[in-house]
Motif scaffolding. Sequence first.
Motif, PDB file in Angstrom:
ATOM      1  N   UNK A 125       0.850  -1.192   0.000  1.00 22.71           N
ATOM      2  CA  UNK A 125       0.000   0.000   0.000  1.00 22.71           C
ATOM      3  C   UNK A 125       0.884   1.240   0.000  1.00 22.71           C
ATOM      4  N   UNK A 126       0.302   2.354  -0.436  1.00 19.72           N
ATOM      5  CA  UNK A 126       1.077   3.578  -0.558  1.00 19.72           C
ATOM      6  C   UNK A 126       1.591   4.064   0.796  1.00 19.72           C
ATOM      7  N   UNK A 127       0.805   3.866   1.847  1.00 22.12           N
ATOM      8  CA  UNK A 127       1.234   4.330   3.167  1.00 22.12           C
ATOM      9  C   UNK A 127       2.529   3.654   3.606  1.00 22.12           C
ATOM     10  N   UNK A 132       9.727   5.678   3.551  1.00 20.82           N
ATOM     11  CA  UNK A 132      10.988   5.102   3.086  1.00 20.82           C
ATOM     12  C   UNK A 132      11.938   6.200   2.625  1.00 20.82           C
ATOM     13  N   UNK A 133      13.215   5.994   2.860  1.00 21.22           N
ATOM     14  CA  UNK A 133      14.196   6.933   2.333  1.00 21.22           C
ATOM     15  C   UNK A 133      14.446   6.610   0.856  1.00 21.22           C
ATOM     16  N   UNK A 144       8.839  -3.519  -8.392  1.00 14.99           N
ATOM     17  CA  UNK A 144       7.404  -3.277  -8.617  1.00 14.99           C
ATOM     18  C   UNK A 144       6.572  -3.567  -7.377  1.00 14.99           C
ATOM     19  N   UNK A 145       7.169  -3.366  -6.188  1.00  9.11           N
ATOM     20  CA  UNK A 145       6.454  -3.598  -4.936  1.00  9.11           C
ATOM     21  C   UNK A 145       5.710  -2.328  -4.543  1.00  9.11           C
ATOM     22  N   UNK A 146       4.644  -2.055  -5.282  1.00  4.91           N
ATOM     23  CA  UNK A 146       3.790  -0.902  -5.008  1.00  4.91           C
ATOM     24  C   UNK A 146       2.436  -1.174  -5.637  1.00  4.91           C
ATOM     25  N   UNK A 147       1.394  -0.497  -5.191  1.00  2.68           N
ATOM     26  CA  UNK A 147       0.070  -0.713  -5.794  1.00  2.68           C
ATOM     27  C   UNK A 147       0.049  -0.266  -7.249  1.00  2.68           C
ATOM     28  N   UNK A 148      -0.963  -0.693  -7.950  1.00  2.00           N
ATOM     29  CA  UNK A 148      -1.156  -0.298  -9.341  1.00  2.00           C
ATOM     30  C   UNK A 148      -1.668   1.143  -9.383  1.00  2.00           C
ATOM     31  N   UNK A 151      -5.101   1.689 -10.773  1.00  2.00           N
ATOM     32  CA  UNK A 151      -6.230   1.253  -9.944  1.00  2.00           C
ATOM     33  C   UNK A 151      -6.522   2.250  -8.838  1.00  2.00           C
ATOM     34  N   UNK A 152      -5.481   2.936  -8.357  1.00  4.19           N
ATOM     35  CA  UNK A 152      -5.629   3.908  -7.281  1.00  4.19           C
ATOM     36  C   UNK A 152      -4.928   5.210  -7.674  1.00  4.19           C
ATOM     37  N   UNK A 153      -5.383   5.857  -8.747  1.00  4.57           N
ATOM     38  CA  UNK A 153      -4.645   7.032  -9.234  1.00  4.57           C
ATOM     39  C   UNK A 153      -4.569   8.188  -8.250  1.00  4.57           C
ATOM     40  N   UNK A 154      -5.651   8.470  -7.536  1.00  2.00           N
ATOM     41  CA  UNK A 154      -5.618   9.580  -6.586  1.00  2.00           C
ATOM     42  C   UNK A 154      -4.697   9.253  -5.414  1.00  2.00           C
ATOM     43  N   UNK A 155      -4.724   8.025  -4.948  1.00  3.36           N
ATOM     44  CA  UNK A 155      -3.836   7.615  -3.861  1.00  3.36           C
ATOM     45  C   UNK A 155      -2.382   7.654  -4.316  1.00  3.36           C
ATOM     46  N   UNK A 156      -2.136   7.257  -5.573  1.00  7.59           N
ATOM     47  CA  UNK A 156      -0.774   7.295  -6.108  1.00  7.59           C
ATOM     48  C   UNK A 156      -0.255   8.722  -6.170  1.00  7.59           C
ATOM     49  N   UNK A 157      -1.109   9.645  -6.602  1.00  8.29           N
ATOM     50  CA  UNK A 157      -0.700  11.051  -6.659  1.00  8.29           C
ATOM     51  C   UNK A 157      -0.485  11.631  -5.264  1.00  8.29           C
ATOM     52  N   UNK A 158      -1.374  11.299  -4.342  1.00  7.12           N
ATOM     53  CA  UNK A 158      -1.235  11.794  -2.968  1.00  7.12           C
ATOM     54  C   UNK A 158       0.085  11.332  -2.372  1.00  7.12           C
ATOM     55  N   UNK A 159       0.399  10.045  -2.588  1.00  3.40           N
ATOM     56  CA  UNK A 159       1.658   9.512  -2.066  1.00  3.40           C
ATOM     57  C   UNK A 159       2.857  10.212  -2.694  1.00  3.40           C
ATOM     58  N   UNK A 160       2.866  10.299  -4.029  1.00  3.69           N
ATOM     59  CA  UNK A 160       4.025  10.886  -4.709  1.00  3.69           C
ATOM     60  C   UNK A 160       4.182  12.367  -4.362  1.00  3.69           C
ATOM     61  N   UNK A 161       3.059  13.086  -4.243  1.00  2.88           N
ATOM     62  CA  UNK A 161       3.138  14.503  -3.851  1.00  2.88           C
ATOM     63  C   UNK A 161       3.813  14.654  -2.491  1.00  2.88           C
ATOM     64  N   UNK A 162       3.357  13.861  -1.522  1.00  2.00           N
ATOM     65  CA  UNK A 162       3.896  13.961  -0.161  1.00  2.00           C
ATOM     66  C   UNK A 162       5.362  13.526  -0.118  1.00  2.00           C
TER      67      UNK A 162
END
Length: 280
Positions: A125-127, A132-133, A144-148, A151-162
């Motif tokens: 999961x993105x959380x 991680x450093x 490739x140990x991350x969600x698709x 499938x979760x575009x808003x969550x992916x953007x939220x994670x990458x933004x933060x």
Amino acid sequence: MKLYLKKVIMLILVLAAAQSFAITSSEIYSDGTRAFNSARWQEAEEIFARFIETWPDHILKPKALYYKTIAATRNMTGSINKTLADNAAIWRSELSQLQTELPGQDLTELKVAIDIANRYNEKPDWNSLGNLNPVELKHYLQRNWHPDATSEPMAALAWSNDWLKKHSSPMDPDLESRIQLIRARAFWQILLSPLSLCANSDILKLWRCWPVHEHLQKALDRGFATGDPELKKQIALLGYHFDFFKGRGLIGISTASLKSRWYSYLSERGINHQEAWCPK
């Protein structure tokens, strides 16, 4: 002589007792079929393997082999997890040894591999990637140990933004390219989903990810500039399709929801616009 006779009698009694408690081939076979019919795949596989090894010429050997093989295939996930768990135990022991013998060596990749092996069946999961450093994250993304992201575009953007806010200094090009590819896939999925694009527009504007097509272009450009040949190929393929649809006026800044009989059908049965992602 008496002592010898006593030993012989004792041996006869032991053999007789062993014979009385001996497990027959039919009992082993029955145990195996019971385990199989109860979906205890690993147990069934082990029992039938023992049956075949003990009675290789038995008339039921072909059936035993069939049950053993089918049980093994149905226990595929369990076998993979066991293998990975065994490997993780070995790597953990070797990690401890290396930490002692090579105290200055970077062992991050080995630690990541142990972590993934220990929780192979868990969905990432993105959380879990948020703290991680850069060195750790690179090893996770390379596997490739991350969600698709689609499938979760808003969550992916939220994670990458933060994550990018917390690590604003120049980073490893390979890591940056992988993050930008995740972002590009997320933006692409949002662009292909007019209902969700419109419903999430306020959030995207708050994140400064608007207009979406411009940020998709930025992610494609940056990812291509920093990626290795394999990543460049993936980014170029996505970029081609983006240009194709954009060139035909199918992708732009419009957020108007297309109304159709399909939309009417979905509305009657309830639909969450924010999660109405384009089918893959």
